[in-house]
Write an enzyme that holds these catalytic residues in place. Structure first.
Site: not given
Ligand code: PGA
Length: 251
Positions: A9-11, A96, A98, A168, A174, A214
């Site tokens: 997931n490149w966000k 997600h 976020e 998640e 993150g 992570s």
């Molecule tokens: P991360 O993100 O690997 O940077 O913790 C995971 C995600 O948001 O899917």
């Protein structure tokens, strides 16, 4: 079908040139080895139309990070399922944390998005997970159960073929903090159990359940080795080809 999957997931990272470069590097680094999993990247919307043809004929699949629930209409700035499909996208990440936190996406909205995606033949990677406070209070199983029930448990058994789950825990995204392999397994097994009870053993056993939060080259192998962990949704580490490749190799 239950299949291992490692999805990046490149966000909101990588412009057009960086996207092309990263895909080029990924293709080169994957040359000569056959991973034990599906491999997917999710660049931002504006780079999907270029990323899809750029990965054609390779094992790298391209997913979107989001979509709107309406088929079309006056929704300035939004992207529809048909737009995604028209540039060759067949998978969309929904739910997600976020999106839930910063864009206030709740269960009702996510249910509408999932419905539209599935009705249009898309595969959905559905994300969910508890906050740190919820885990500390011992509510993580209840939270996860309600996130799944509210959004997915009205689906027909057949529709689960289009669903991939991504557990998640929000406290691990993150943050550099990872759920232990045991915590991941415990939750994944709980989730598979819920699907088994609500649907059937077949639906539960065929379901791909990813862990996200992570995941790094040095912890991927142990997490992926757990029986009910079928791969990962990778954020930060998917932006570095060497790390992402190492995680794919760990699957
Ligand atoms: P991360 O993100 O690997 O940077 O913790 C995971 C995600 O948001 O899917």
């Amino acid at each position: 079908m239950r299949q291992n999957l490692v999805a990046g997931n490149w966000k909101m990272n990588n412009n057009a040139e960086q996207t092309a470069d990263l895909i080029g590097d990924l293709k080169s680094s994957m040359e000569g080895f056959e991973p034990n999993c599906r491999v997917m990247i999710a660049p931002t919307f504006v780079n999907l139309a270029a990323a899809a043809p750029n990965t054609e004929g390779t094992i790298v699949e391209v997913a979107a990070q989001n979509m709107h629930q309406a088929e079309k209409g006056a929704y300035t700035g939004e992207i529809s399922v048909d737009m995604l499909k028209s540039v060759g996208i067949q998978t969309v990440i929904l739910g997600h944390s976020e999106r839930r936190t910063y864009f206030k996406e709740d269960d009702a909205l996510l249910k509408a998005k999932v419905t539209t995606a599935l009705a249009n033949g898309m595969e959905v990677i559905f994300c969910f997970g508890e906050l740190l406070a919820e885990r500390k209070a011992g509510n993580h199983f209840t939270v996860v159960e309600s996130q799944l029930k509210n959004v997915l448990f009205d689906l027909f058994s057949d529709q689960w073929k289009q669903i991939v789950l991504a557990y998640e825990p929000v406290w691990a995204i993150g943050t550099g903090e990872t759920a232990s392999p045991e915590q991941a397994q415990e939750m994944h097994s709980f989730i598979r159990g819920l699907v088994n009870t609500k649907y059937s053993e077949t639906v539960a056993n065929e379901l791909t359940i990813l862990y996200g939060g992570s995941v790094k080259p040095d912890n991927a192998k142990e997490i992926f080795s757990k029986e009910d962990v079928d791969g990962g949704l990778i954020g930060g580490a998917s932006l570095k080809v060497a790390d992402f490749t190492a995680i794919i190799q760990a699957c």
